[in-house]
Write a protein that holds these residues in place. Sequence first.
Motif, PDB file in Angstrom:
ATOM      1  N   LYS A   1      -8.530  10.406  -4.078  1.00 29.04           N
ATOM      2  CA  LYS A   1      -8.567   9.072  -3.491  1.00 29.04           C
ATOM      3  C   LYS A   1      -9.833   8.333  -3.930  1.00 29.04           C
ATOM      4  O   LYS A   1      -9.783   7.158  -4.340  1.00 29.04           O
ATOM      5  CB  LYS A   1      -8.520   9.182  -1.966  1.00 29.04           C
ATOM      6  CG  LYS A   1      -8.552   7.843  -1.231  1.00 29.04           C
ATOM      7  CD  LYS A   1      -8.524   8.080   0.273  1.00 29.04           C
ATOM      8  CE  LYS A   1      -8.625   6.755   1.030  1.00 29.04           C
ATOM      9  NZ  LYS A   1      -8.623   6.985   2.514  1.00 29.04           N
ATOM     10  N   ALA A   2     -10.970   9.021  -3.881  1.00 28.18           N
ATOM     11  CA  ALA A   2     -12.232   8.416  -4.300  1.00 28.18           C
ATOM     12  C   ALA A   2     -12.246   8.128  -5.798  1.00 28.18           C
ATOM     13  O   ALA A   2     -12.729   7.076  -6.240  1.00 28.18           O
ATOM     14  CB  ALA A   2     -13.405   9.330  -3.927  1.00 28.18           C
ATOM     15  N   GLU A   3     -11.714   9.057  -6.597  1.00 28.24           N
ATOM     16  CA  GLU A   3     -11.677   8.864  -8.048  1.00 28.24           C
ATOM     17  C   GLU A   3     -10.819   7.657  -8.419  1.00 28.24           C
ATOM     18  O   GLU A   3     -11.197   6.860  -9.290  1.00 28.24           O
ATOM     19  CB  GLU A   3     -11.115  10.118  -8.728  1.00 28.24           C
ATOM     20  CG  GLU A   3     -12.060  11.302  -8.729  1.00 28.24           C
ATOM     21  CD  GLU A   3     -13.331  11.020  -9.517  1.00 28.24           C
ATOM     22  OE1 GLU A   3     -13.222  10.757 -10.733  1.00 28.24           O
ATOM     23  OE2 GLU A   3     -14.408  11.043  -8.914  1.00 28.24           O
ATOM     24  N   ASN A   4      -9.695   7.511  -7.758  1.00 26.70           N
ATOM     25  CA  ASN A   4      -8.818   6.380  -8.053  1.00 26.70           C
ATOM     26  C   ASN A   4      -9.449   5.066  -7.625  1.00 26.70           C
ATOM     27  O   ASN A   4      -9.283   4.037  -8.297  1.00 26.70           O
ATOM     28  CB  ASN A   4      -7.457   6.571  -7.381  1.00 26.70           C
ATOM     29  CG  ASN A   4      -6.640   7.653  -8.054  1.00 26.70           C
ATOM     30  OD1 ASN A   4      -6.669   7.803  -9.269  1.00 26.70           O
ATOM     31  ND2 ASN A   4      -5.902   8.425  -7.266  1.00 26.70           N
ATOM     32  N   LEU A   5     -10.170   5.088  -6.523  1.00 28.99           N
ATOM     33  CA  LEU A   5     -10.866   3.886  -6.077  1.00 28.99           C
ATOM     34  C   LEU A   5     -11.928   3.477  -7.092  1.00 28.99           C
ATOM     35  O   LEU A   5     -12.073   2.291  -7.418  1.00 28.99           O
ATOM     36  CB  LEU A   5     -11.501   4.131  -4.703  1.00 28.99           C
ATOM     37  CG  LEU A   5     -12.237   2.940  -4.089  1.00 28.99           C
ATOM     38  CD1 LEU A   5     -11.288   1.761  -3.899  1.00 28.99           C
ATOM     39  CD2 LEU A   5     -12.866   3.338  -2.746  1.00 28.99           C
ATOM     40  N   LYS A   6     -12.658   4.454  -7.635  1.00 31.07           N
ATOM     41  CA  LYS A   6     -13.665   4.161  -8.663  1.00 31.07           C
ATOM     42  C   LYS A   6     -13.026   3.504  -9.884  1.00 31.07           C
ATOM     43  O   LYS A   6     -13.559   2.551 -10.462  1.00 31.07           O
ATOM     44  CB  LYS A   6     -14.373   5.454  -9.098  1.00 31.07           C
ATOM     45  CG  LYS A   6     -15.318   6.049  -8.081  1.00 31.07           C
ATOM     46  CD  LYS A   6     -15.899   7.354  -8.632  1.00 31.07           C
ATOM     47  CE  LYS A   6     -16.657   8.126  -7.590  1.00 31.07           C
ATOM     48  NZ  LYS A   6     -17.128   9.444  -8.104  1.00 31.07           N
ATOM     49  N   LYS A   7     -11.876   4.035 -10.290  1.00 28.11           N
ATOM     50  CA  LYS A   7     -11.184   3.480 -11.461  1.00 28.11           C
ATOM     51  C   LYS A   7     -10.738   2.042 -11.206  1.00 28.11           C
ATOM     52  O   LYS A   7     -10.878   1.173 -12.080  1.00 28.11           O
ATOM     53  CB  LYS A   7      -9.970   4.345 -11.805  1.00 28.11           C
ATOM     54  CG  LYS A   7     -10.317   5.713 -12.356  1.00 28.11           C
ATOM     55  CD  LYS A   7      -9.059   6.544 -12.556  1.00 28.11           C
ATOM     56  CE  LYS A   7      -9.394   7.972 -12.959  1.00 28.11           C
ATOM     57  NZ  LYS A   7      -8.191   8.826 -13.074  1.00 28.11           N
ATOM     58  N   LYS A   8     -10.221   1.791 -10.003  1.00 24.78           N
ATOM     59  CA  LYS A   8      -9.781   0.435  -9.679  1.00 24.78           C
ATOM     60  C   LYS A   8     -10.955  -0.533  -9.657  1.00 24.78           C
ATOM     61  O   LYS A   8     -10.857  -1.656 -10.160  1.00 24.78           O
ATOM     62  CB  LYS A   8      -9.071   0.441  -8.322  1.00 24.78           C
ATOM     63  CG  LYS A   8      -7.712   1.119  -8.338  1.00 24.78           C
ATOM     64  CD  LYS A   8      -7.109   1.177  -6.943  1.00 24.78           C
ATOM     65  CE  LYS A   8      -5.787   1.928  -6.959  1.00 24.78           C
ATOM     66  NZ  LYS A   8      -5.215   2.075  -5.592  1.00 24.78           N
ATOM     67  N   GLU A   9     -12.072  -0.099  -9.085  1.00 22.05           N
ATOM     68  CA  GLU A   9     -13.252  -0.966  -9.029  1.00 22.05           C
ATOM     69  C   GLU A   9     -13.793  -1.239 -10.430  1.00 22.05           C
ATOM     70  O   GLU A   9     -14.202  -2.358 -10.751  1.00 22.05           O
ATOM     71  CB  GLU A   9     -14.326  -0.327  -8.155  1.00 22.05           C
ATOM     72  CG  GLU A   9     -13.964  -0.314  -6.672  1.00 22.05           C
ATOM     73  CD  GLU A   9     -14.969   0.455  -5.842  1.00 22.05           C
ATOM     74  OE1 GLU A   9     -15.774   1.231  -6.437  1.00 22.05           O
ATOM     75  OE2 GLU A   9     -14.944   0.313  -4.605  1.00 22.05           O
ATOM     76  N   LYS A  10     -13.756  -0.210 -11.283  1.00 26.34           N
ATOM     77  CA  LYS A  10     -14.229  -0.374 -12.660  1.00 26.34           C
ATOM     78  C   LYS A  10     -13.334  -1.339 -13.422  1.00 26.34           C
ATOM     79  O   LYS A  10     -13.814  -2.236 -14.123  1.00 26.34           O
ATOM     80  CB  LYS A  10     -14.257   0.977 -13.359  1.00 26.34           C
ATOM     81  CG  LYS A  10     -14.765   0.918 -14.789  1.00 26.34           C
ATOM     82  CD  LYS A  10     -14.801   2.309 -15.405  1.00 26.34           C
ATOM     83  CE  LYS A  10     -15.294   2.245 -16.847  1.00 26.34           C
ATOM     84  NZ  LYS A  10     -15.316   3.590 -17.478  1.00 26.34           N
TER      85      LYS A  10
END
Length: 391
Positions: A375-384
């Motif tokens: 969940k955190a990894e996907n959030l990082k990708k979306k923010e990037k």
Amino acid sequence: MRTGIFGGSFDPVHAEHVRLAESAVKSLRLDRLLVMPAHTPPHKRDKVLSSDADRLAMCRIAFRDVPGAEVSDYEITRGGTSYTYLTCRHFKAEDPEGELFWLVGTDMLRDFPTWREPEDILQNATLAVCARAEKKGWAEAEEKAFAARFQKPFAVIPYEGKEVSSTRIRVLAAAGEDVSPYTGKEVAAYLAGKGLYRIPNAEKALSLEKPSRRAHSIRVAFLAAERAKPLGVDEKRAVTAALFHDCAKNLPPDSPYLSGFLPPPDVPGPVLHQYAGAYVAEKLGVTDEGVLDAIRYHTSGRREMTALGKLVFLADLLEEGRTYDGVDRLRALFAKGKEGLDECMEESLKDTLAYLGEKGGEIYPLTREAYEYYKAENLKKKEKNYGGNHE
């Protein structure tokens, strides 16, 4: 002379290849059909094929009784990437006044504009297309689009192939299943005698499972093999992990295979078999630590899984026998390849936690940690990606 060329990996050749060849010879009125195992197909550069000698030998067995068929080693002898335009140039130069046909399926027809030098191919050859699970009227629509793009028609082979997959045949052979219904008896005997596609002790591992569990494991291997390449995973490693992943599922606690097995503390019963499976797989000769790791966490998941680990985890959940609510949504994410892999991990773990919460099942900490991680990894990708789109 009317010459057809039937190219492919033929790894292995199967009965539908032969039926297509027979139909092509008859409908195109061919004087000869060159069966052309590729040295390195452009779309399979990263895939390890069976040896050239074995693929040629299997083709010679399979096409032996097809009128006018000859197995050609031209592309194998030439080496390098097997580009169709170079092969067509060569055989057109051999017979400038003859007619040359290149056999393709409808999937390859639709991809044809992306091939290397498609116009060059069509200067020397006519595409001859066979249907694969197409709806009625497909030819008219495709002919219109093809003619608009290339100003040349294609020929149609009146043959509708059954869905037979060389990938699935390799999995069945690895599992010790009889592949003769798909390849014919002589080709099946050849690959068995040579040990092609064999995975040591996979058949033994499957024999430890109940019939329904064995069928599930083979379906997991089908899906893992089919999705391995898009994820950058070696097919044989994926199939090995899939075929062994549930090898301890049906073993009683006093099984000799579990002698000396010590699981981690506080493992819920439904999760225990993943650790036992890795233990038994190692006893059966699996030494690849990446494969053992994929088996070891295929039920719970964990943080920072390898591509192989994610592949086996998701193939276990999404194989074609699964029918639970939401499975099609997860399959759509899985089909995106690398792009959708971590999102699929997050969503599948989220669904698992919800299911366990609803049923009152014990939640293993690794599963919750895995969910929070992805969940955190996907959030990082979306923010990037969001930030990148606004720079």
